[in-house]
Design an enzyme around this catalytic site. Structure first.
Site, PDB file in Angstrom:
ATOM      1  N   HIS A  38      67.881  73.541  17.807  1.00  0.00           N
ATOM      2  CA  HIS A  38      66.634  74.293  18.105  1.00  0.00           C
ATOM      3  C   HIS A  38      67.103  75.899  18.530  1.00  0.00           C
ATOM      4  O   HIS A  38      66.230  76.794  18.317  1.00  0.00           O
ATOM      5  CB  HIS A  38      65.890  73.698  19.373  1.00  0.00           C
ATOM      6  CG  HIS A  38      65.631  72.447  19.188  1.00  0.00           C
ATOM      7  ND1 HIS A  38      66.069  71.056  19.695  1.00  0.00           N
ATOM      8  CD2 HIS A  38      64.484  71.934  18.253  1.00  0.00           C
ATOM      9  CE1 HIS A  38      65.268  70.238  19.107  1.00  0.00           C
ATOM     10  NE2 HIS A  38      64.424  70.730  18.198  1.00  0.00           N
ATOM     11  N   SER A 187      67.429  65.463  18.462  1.00  0.00           N
ATOM     12  CA  SER A 187      67.186  64.966  20.038  1.00  0.00           C
ATOM     13  C   SER A 187      67.265  63.448  20.199  1.00  0.00           C
ATOM     14  O   SER A 187      67.566  63.109  21.247  1.00  0.00           O
ATOM     15  CB  SER A 187      65.593  65.344  20.372  1.00  0.00           C
ATOM     16  OG  SER A 187      65.265  66.743  20.135  1.00  0.00           O
TER      17      SER A 187
END
EC number: 6.3.2.1
Length: 281
Positions: A38, A187
């Site tokens: 990210h 994640s």
């Protein structure tokens, strides 16, 4: 000034000066639990845009498994710090009811590219993606939006969405960021034990090795058979060779061919993709 914004009205107010000045706005849509992948998207946006917005929203519409939705990591305080450190000006983190008022009577569907692979395994998933991305684009009105190539099918869905609806947004693809063992950062990786992490890396390494040694013109079916033989014992959802932009099956490997895979380790579902010839995805 607090970079965290929780409402649509608050985000529009925060972006009004930039929009009035004709500044370029970059949007990085995320579901939170931010990692280096990210942060690479945010840094790319910082390089190109005057104002950078990171959305943090665990979108329930794209989960077909309530258990997976409940287990998805939520780390908003750490996400805000990571986003700002990487170059974000604003972090938009609405509650579900703010972005999806109940009852939800409007949805967006992209056909073609959504009908295989993730779309076949997770019915309705890409309707949820297309719907939330359309809402984020409407609320933010970004100049550019940044998506990682790890979610390659999602990237193609968003590109089709933008093209078909004539949305004035440039979709920027950013290469997959991997850990030292070759596993695409996700994640979900934090839910793996050390043993599970090793197994997940083994799968990623097999994919990389086969794609690096493959040659354009090889029969796709034979390539997939060899790949499946090495992946014996892995809890696979799918391994396919497909061609953008609609990810249709291919008979022979080409420079555009992608190998896309989804598998499970310790109940955690992981996805990856690689281009033929060793280029990363």
């Amino acid at each position: 000034m607090d970079p965290l914004i929780r409402t649509v009205a608050g985000l529009r107010e925060a972006l009004a000066p930039a929009r009035d000045a004709g500044a370029a706005i970059g949007l990085v849509p995320t579901m939170g639990a931010l990692h280096e992948g990210h942060e690479a998207l945010i840094r790319r946006a910082r390089e190109r845009d005057d104002v950078v917005v990171v959305s943090v929203f665990v979108n329930p519409l794209q989960f077909d498994d309530p258990t997976d939705l409940a287990a998805y990591p939520r780390t908003l305080e750490a996400d805000v710090r990571a986003a700002v450190d990487a170059g974000a000006d604003w972090v938009f983190a609405p509650v579900v009811e703010e972005l999806h008022p109940s009852p939800i009577l409007v949805s967006v569907r992209v056909g073609g590219v959504t009908e295989r692979l993730e779309g076949a395994v997770r019915p309705g998933h890409f309707d949820g993606v297309a719907t939330v991305v359309t809402k984020l684009f409407t609320v933010t009105a970004p100049t550019r939006a940044y998506f990682g190539e790890k979610d390659f099918q999602q990237l193609l869905v968003v590109r089709r969405l933008v093209a078909e609806l004539h949305l004035p947004v440039e979709v920027v693809a950013v290469e997959t960021v991997r850990d030292p063992g070759g596993l695409a950062l996700s994640s979900r990786n934090r839910r793996l034990s050390p043993v599970g992490l090793r197994e997940a890396r083994r799968v990623a390494q097999i994919l990389a090795r086969h794609c690096a040694s493959a040659r354009v013109g090889d029969a796709a079916a034979a390539f997939r058979t060899r790949l499946l033989a090495d992946l014996g014992g892995v809890d696979l959802d799918y391994v396919e060779v497909a061609e953008p932009p609609l990810l249709e099956p291919t008979r022979a490997l080409t420079p555009a061919s992608r190998v896309l895979a989804a598998w499970r380790v310790e109940g955690v579902r992981l996805i990856d993709n690689r281009a033929i010839g060793g280029a990363d995805g």
